[in-house]
Design a protein around this motif. Structure first.
Motif, mmCIF file in Angstrom:
data_model
loop_
_atom_site.group_PDB
_atom_site.id
_atom_site.type_symbol
_atom_site.label_atom_id
_atom_site.label_comp_id
_atom_site.label_asym_id
_atom_site.label_seq_id
_atom_site.Cartn_x
_atom_site.Cartn_y
_atom_site.Cartn_z
ATOM 1 N N VAL A 120 3.868 5.077 5.420
ATOM 2 C CA VAL A 120 4.128 4.236 6.597
ATOM 3 C C VAL A 120 2.848 3.536 7.030
ATOM 4 O O VAL A 120 2.847 2.340 7.324
ATOM 5 N N ASP A 121 1.752 4.263 7.039
ATOM 6 C CA ASP A 121 0.466 3.694 7.460
ATOM 7 C C ASP A 121 0.040 2.535 6.548
ATOM 8 O O ASP A 121 -0.522 1.538 7.021
ATOM 9 N N VAL A 122 0.291 2.681 5.245
ATOM 10 C CA VAL A 122 -0.062 1.619 4.295
ATOM 11 C C VAL A 122 0.705 0.337 4.625
ATOM 12 O O VAL A 122 0.136 -0.765 4.648
ATOM 13 N N ILE A 123 1.990 0.472 4.916
ATOM 14 C CA ILE A 123 2.813 -0.711 5.200
ATOM 15 C C ILE A 123 2.424 -1.332 6.539
ATOM 16 O O ILE A 123 2.298 -2.555 6.651
ATOM 17 N N VAL A 124 2.215 -0.499 7.552
ATOM 18 C CA VAL A 124 1.787 -1.018 8.853
ATOM 19 C C VAL A 124 0.444 -1.730 8.716
ATOM 20 O O VAL A 124 0.236 -2.807 9.289
ATOM 21 N N GLY A 125 -0.442 -1.151 7.917
ATOM 22 C CA GLY A 125 -1.739 -1.787 7.678
ATOM 23 C C GLY A 125 -1.592 -3.156 7.042
ATOM 24 O O GLY A 125 -2.300 -4.108 7.401
ATOM 25 N N TYR A 126 -0.668 -3.277 6.098
ATOM 26 C CA TYR A 126 -0.410 -4.568 5.453
ATOM 27 C C TYR A 126 0.091 -5.577 6.484
ATOM 28 O O TYR A 126 -0.370 -6.730 6.513
ATOM 29 N N LEU A 127 1.009 -5.175 7.335
ATOM 30 C CA LEU A 127 1.566 -6.073 8.344
ATOM 31 C C LEU A 127 0.490 -6.525 9.331
ATOM 32 O O LEU A 127 0.467 -7.696 9.758
ATOM 33 N N GLN A 128 -0.413 -5.633 9.664
ATOM 34 C CA GLN A 128 -1.513 -5.987 10.571
ATOM 35 C C GLN A 128 -2.498 -6.911 9.885
ATOM 36 O O GLN A 128 -2.942 -7.919 10.462
ATOM 37 N N GLU A 129 -2.842 -6.582 8.656
ATOM 38 C CA GLU A 129 -3.803 -7.401 7.897
ATOM 39 C C GLU A 129 -3.315 -8.825 7.700
ATOM 40 O O GLU A 129 -4.108 -9.777 7.716
ATOM 41 N N HIS A 130 -2.009 -8.993 7.550
ATOM 42 C CA HIS A 130 -1.441 -10.318 7.334
ATOM 43 C C HIS A 130 -0.922 -10.957 8.618
ATOM 44 O O HIS A 130 -0.176 -11.933 8.592
ATOM 45 N N HIS A 131 -1.323 -10.376 9.748
ATOM 46 C CA HIS A 131 -1.059 -10.926 11.090
ATOM 47 C C HIS A 131 0.441 -11.134 11.348
ATOM 48 O O HIS A 131 0.840 -12.104 11.997
#
Length: 199
Positions: A186-197
């Protein structure tokens, strides 16, 4: 079905960008693909819970749930699988237009079908997540007892046994559920969503 010149597309008074602004986040489809038992639905729902706690507007489209309603008339032949994914792609597009983050948990075994859905969206709005898990691990998990039935011939056209699964060639995210914890995934996916704004 041919051309339907008497049909007219009606433009909405409120557009996707308006809804994204109201929600304070962008919208997209997170397309979870992988073998039965790989953990797609579990991961999609855990992510949905996390997004909810973060104040995001999101929704899960689950393969089994959709086959109870919208797609209950479809079987598991290649043609029916393609139509299943085509319909889900169109539904996901509506959710994205509504300003939400939609997660889809479908085996979606064929690259061609997943790419057809990708082509419905602008760049960056279709995020393919390969929920990667070895077949033998999926069989050991076998939460619905489907692999056992497929091995005995009780279920035909079963992905990974009597029907192929085509691995994504260039997914945006790969989650290895036999190696990563649910929370880490879950953290990996949330991180991706944050990184890509997106959020």
């Amino acid at each position: 079905m041919g051309n339907r010149p008497y049909l007219t597309w009606h433009k909405s008074a409120i557009n996707k960008e308006d809804r994204q602004k109201l929600n304070n986040h962008k919208s997209c489809v997170l397309w979870f693909t992988g073998l039965s038992g790989s953990g797609k639905s579990t991961l999609a729902n855990a992510l949905d819970r996390k997004l909810y706690t973060l104040g995001m507007r999101s929704y899960v489209l689950d393969g089994d749930n959709i086959r109870h309603g919208l797609n209950k008339g479809l079987g598991f032949t290649k043609d029916d699988r393609q139509e299943n994914i085509r319909r889900i792609g169109e539904v996901a597009k509506l959710f994205v237009d509504s300003g939400q983050i939609v997660t889809t948990a479908f085996i979606s075994p064929f690259c061609e079908d997943r790419n057809s859905v990708r082509n419905l969206f602008p760049e960056g709005e279709f995020i393919e997540i390969y929920v990667k898990c070895p077949l033998d691990v999926c069989e050991i998990r076998d939460p619905k007892g489907l692999y056992k039935k497929a091995r005995t011939g009780e279920i035909r056209e079963f992905t990974g046994i009597s029907s192929p699964y085509e691995e994504p060639l260039e997914p945006e995210i790969v989650i290895e559920t036999d190696k990563q914890s649910l929370q880490k995934s879950v953290d990996v996916i949330v991180g991706y969503l944050q990184e890509h704004h997106i959020i």
